[in-house]
Design a protein around this motif. Structure first.
Motif, PDB file in Angstrom:
ATOM      1  N   UNK A 280     124.907 -62.721 -39.980  1.00 38.82           N
ATOM      2  CA  UNK A 280     124.250 -64.165 -39.113  1.00 38.82           C
ATOM      3  C   UNK A 280     122.905 -63.841 -38.581  1.00 38.82           C
ATOM      4  N   UNK A 281     122.720 -62.544 -38.251  1.00 31.63           N
ATOM      5  CA  UNK A 281     121.269 -62.129 -38.028  1.00 31.63           C
ATOM      6  C   UNK A 281     120.357 -62.269 -39.101  1.00 31.63           C
ATOM      7  N   UNK A 282     120.644 -62.037 -40.093  1.00 34.62           N
ATOM      8  CA  UNK A 282     120.073 -61.997 -41.328  1.00 34.62           C
ATOM      9  C   UNK A 282     119.455 -63.324 -41.779  1.00 34.62           C
ATOM     10  N   UNK A 283     120.378 -64.284 -41.249  1.00 36.43           N
ATOM     11  CA  UNK A 283     120.201 -65.651 -41.848  1.00 36.43           C
ATOM     12  C   UNK A 283     118.997 -66.356 -41.007  1.00 36.43           C
ATOM     13  N   UNK A 284     118.503 -65.464 -39.646  1.00 46.79           N
ATOM     14  CA  UNK A 284     117.461 -66.089 -38.977  1.00 46.79           C
ATOM     15  C   UNK A 284     116.280 -66.003 -39.591  1.00 46.79           C
ATOM     16  N   UNK A 288     114.624 -72.924 -41.601  1.00 43.78           N
ATOM     17  CA  UNK A 288     115.331 -73.994 -41.588  1.00 43.78           C
ATOM     18  C   UNK A 288     116.672 -73.781 -41.011  1.00 43.78           C
ATOM     19  N   UNK A 289     117.004 -72.770 -40.775  1.00 46.05           N
ATOM     20  CA  UNK A 289     118.456 -72.585 -40.233  1.00 46.05           C
ATOM     21  C   UNK A 289     118.575 -71.980 -38.826  1.00 46.05           C
ATOM     22  N   UNK A 290     117.337 -71.847 -38.194  1.00 44.84           N
ATOM     23  CA  UNK A 290     117.352 -71.371 -36.916  1.00 44.84           C
ATOM     24  C   UNK A 290     117.892 -72.380 -35.949  1.00 44.84           C
ATOM     25  N   UNK A 296     124.924 -74.156 -33.287  1.00 46.85           N
ATOM     26  CA  UNK A 296     126.352 -73.650 -33.756  1.00 46.85           C
ATOM     27  C   UNK A 296     126.939 -72.647 -32.885  1.00 46.85           C
ATOM     28  N   UNK A 297     125.899 -71.456 -32.580  1.00 50.08           N
ATOM     29  CA  UNK A 297     126.701 -70.398 -31.739  1.00 50.08           C
ATOM     30  C   UNK A 297     126.857 -70.911 -30.466  1.00 50.08           C
ATOM     31  N   UNK A 298     125.874 -71.500 -29.799  1.00 50.88           N
ATOM     32  CA  UNK A 298     126.318 -72.179 -28.574  1.00 50.88           C
ATOM     33  C   UNK A 298     127.748 -73.099 -28.204  1.00 50.88           C
ATOM     34  N   UNK A 299     127.837 -73.732 -29.418  1.00 52.90           N
ATOM     35  CA  UNK A 299     129.139 -74.537 -29.361  1.00 52.90           C
ATOM     36  C   UNK A 299     130.364 -73.629 -29.447  1.00 52.90           C
ATOM     37  N   UNK A 300     130.217 -72.932 -30.281  1.00 54.79           N
ATOM     38  CA  UNK A 300     131.380 -71.770 -30.600  1.00 54.79           C
ATOM     39  C   UNK A 300     131.579 -71.040 -29.428  1.00 54.79           C
ATOM     40  N   UNK A 301     130.530 -70.315 -28.746  1.00 54.23           N
ATOM     41  CA  UNK A 301     130.504 -69.536 -27.441  1.00 54.23           C
ATOM     42  C   UNK A 301     131.334 -70.370 -26.421  1.00 54.23           C
ATOM     43  N   UNK A 319     134.239 -69.255 -35.688  1.00 56.49           N
ATOM     44  CA  UNK A 319     133.192 -68.348 -36.219  1.00 56.49           C
ATOM     45  C   UNK A 319     132.335 -69.163 -37.123  1.00 56.49           C
ATOM     46  N   UNK A 320     131.502 -68.604 -37.473  1.00 55.95           N
ATOM     47  CA  UNK A 320     130.314 -69.458 -38.381  1.00 55.95           C
ATOM     48  C   UNK A 320     130.678 -68.904 -39.665  1.00 55.95           C
ATOM     49  N   UNK A 321     130.600 -69.875 -40.780  1.00 58.11           N
ATOM     50  CA  UNK A 321     131.147 -69.507 -42.103  1.00 58.11           C
ATOM     51  C   UNK A 321     129.681 -69.396 -43.027  1.00 58.11           C
ATOM     52  N   UNK A 322     129.807 -68.798 -44.009  1.00 56.77           N
ATOM     53  CA  UNK A 322     128.783 -68.775 -44.920  1.00 56.77           C
ATOM     54  C   UNK A 322     128.541 -69.865 -45.643  1.00 56.77           C
ATOM     55  N   UNK A 323     129.742 -70.719 -46.054  1.00 55.91           N
ATOM     56  CA  UNK A 323     129.784 -72.062 -46.687  1.00 55.91           C
ATOM     57  C   UNK A 323     129.213 -73.054 -45.643  1.00 55.91           C
ATOM     58  N   UNK A 324     129.426 -73.052 -44.359  1.00 57.74           N
ATOM     59  CA  UNK A 324     129.031 -73.944 -43.650  1.00 57.74           C
ATOM     60  C   UNK A 324     127.410 -73.743 -43.294  1.00 57.74           C
ATOM     61  N   UNK A 325     127.020 -72.507 -43.018  1.00 58.49           N
ATOM     62  CA  UNK A 325     125.463 -72.276 -42.939  1.00 58.49           C
ATOM     63  C   UNK A 325     124.832 -72.738 -44.210  1.00 58.49           C
ATOM     64  N   UNK A 326     125.406 -72.647 -45.486  1.00 58.37           N
ATOM     65  CA  UNK A 326     124.747 -73.051 -46.814  1.00 58.37           C
ATOM     66  C   UNK A 326     124.881 -74.418 -46.735  1.00 58.37           C
ATOM     67  N   UNK A 327     125.642 -75.286 -46.383  1.00 56.46           N
ATOM     68  CA  UNK A 327     125.597 -76.499 -46.369  1.00 56.46           C
ATOM     69  C   UNK A 327     124.712 -77.394 -45.291  1.00 56.46           C
TER      70      UNK A 327
END
Length: 421
Positions: A280-284, A288-290, A296-301, A319-327
């Motif tokens: 998750x930190x690597x995707x920062x 475009x994903x920040x 999403x993290x705030x919603x999940x928390x 939790x955040x998924x890789x496919x959701x992040x990619x979408x």
């Protein structure tokens, strides 16, 4: 001079055959001179008159010899009225010549009117909006009517009977005529419907798979519509088929200014997983994903905080998924793409999983309708998505190839050698 003329006339009267031939020759020469003079005068007058019209002097009128066709009426009239003055001709010959001249005049006038109609269509096609309401089909119908009437009048002239007699018998032939002109009548009705309902125009891109037609409409006539396919072949489609058969007209897409992209990425379902903290930190790193990751993290928390202590096991939390992040990445990527139409539908969605993988469909519109540019934009988008896919820990699904089987065989052989040793 008068005495010489009288002497010549007297000599001719003594030789009736020579007199007849001489008068015939003079009649033919006079008809030729009349034709020549009228052509020059009429041609000059027509061109002068055209200079005062919006059409201007139309060269096509000269090319189609319309003036010459109408001028040919004059020698026929000269012969028709002068043949009776030729001495020593039988009455039957005079009647036959008159009838032939009348038939020739009718045919000449009909050909001239046909040429005028052709020029009218050519002038009409100069208008910028002529492809929206073509009149070529109607022009052809009028020409058919002219030639039918011409045939009746010619027959009546040759048999020296009133055309009313022929028309009276035409009613009995109505059924036969309906059968003979069946395709013409159907095509006429189809042309009227095509024009009134604006079904197709010259320049439209149409698809008619059952007739192997896929290209631009280049001509709309009474009986056929000419389509130039993308492989430069020509397909002629009966006009009536556009009323009876289904086809696709791409005009709406061309006028909208955007062309749809609807293509799926087929993902290996075994590569779908929740993101670890490190992933998750690597995707920062993705600009475009920040915003998506933070929201999403705030919603999940907030969701997870509402769980009781007994329910806070990882399997119960969101939790955040890789496919959701990619979408989310694809959606943001397209929203910032300069060649994507932002006023039209834009979405990225999952379709039903299949044995060939999980389809992730990209649905959007380019801001160009030019075919080559559209294909370039679409290819660039999927070039990028396929290349960036491993960054999310995802894999594209594909069936095993020969190289995969050879690699698997090599690994098995290597394992067997290890166990044997």
């Amino acid at each position: 001079m008068q005495e010489e003329f009288d002497a010549l006339q007297s000599w001719l009267q003594q030789h009736p055959d020579i007199e007849t031939v001489t008068y015939l020759a003079l009649l033919l020469v006079g008809s030729w001179l009349a034709n020549f003079i009228v052509k020059k005068i009429l041609l000059r007058g027509v061109l002068t008159a055209l200079t005062y019209t919006p059409a201007g002097p139309d060269v096509k009128m000269i090319e189609r010899n319309i003036v010459a066709r109408f001028a040919n009426v004059v020698p026929a009239l000269v012969i028709a009225y002068g043949i009776a003055s030729v001495p020593h001709l039988a009455e039957e010959v005079i009647i036959v010549v008159n009838n032939v001249c009348k038939a020739f005049i009718v045919v000449t006038v009909a050909r001239g009117l046909s040429g005028v109609l052709t020029v009218i269509n050519a002038i009409y096609e100069r208008r910028p909006d002529s492809h929206e309401r073509p009149i070529k089909g109607y022009i052809q119908v009028v020409k058919i009517a002219i030639y039918v009437i011409t045939a009746i009048l010619v027959i009546a002239a040759l048999i020296d009977r009133s055309p009313v007699i022929l028309l009276s018998g035409l009613g009995a032939m109505a059924a036969v005529l309906m059968l003979v002109f069946q395709d013409t009548l159907l095509s006429l009705v189809a042309s009227i419907q095509i024009s009134s309902h604006d079904i197709i125009r010259v320049g439209d891109w149409i698809e008619m798979p059952n007739l192997n037609a896929d290209g631009d409409v280049v001509d709309i006539a009474l009986h056929t519509v000419k389509v130039q396919n993308w492989d430069k072949t020509i397909t002629f489609i009966p006009t009536k088929r556009f009323i009876s058969d289904s086809f696709k007209n791409w005009r709406g897409m061309q006028q909208s200014g955007g062309r749809r992209i609807k293509r799926s990425l087929w993902l290996d379902q075994q590569s779908v997983h929740f993101l670890s903290e490190e992933e998750r930190k690597a995707l920062y790193r993705f600009r475009l994903l920040r915003s998506y990751l933070n929201d999403k993290q705030e919603e999940i928390d907030k969701w997870n905080q509402q769980l009781e202590e007994a329910g806070k096991e990882p399997v119960n939390t969101r939790r955040i998924s890789n496919i959701g992040s990619f979408r989310a990445y694809i959606r943001e990527y397209l929203s910032n793409h300069p060649r994507i139409h932002q006023e039209m539908t834009l979405m990225v969605r999952q379709l039903e999983p299949t044995a060939d993988g999980l389809p992730l469909e990209v649905y959007c519109f380019t801001n160009t309708v030019v075919w080559a540019e559209y294909e370039g934009v679409q290819s660039d988008i999927f070039d990028h998505l396929l290349s960036i896919l491993p960054e999310f820990g995802l894999r594209v699904f594909q069936h095993p190839s020969g190289l995969d089987m050879r690699e698997m065989t090599r690994q098995l052989k290597s394992t067997d050698d290890t166990l044997t040793n």
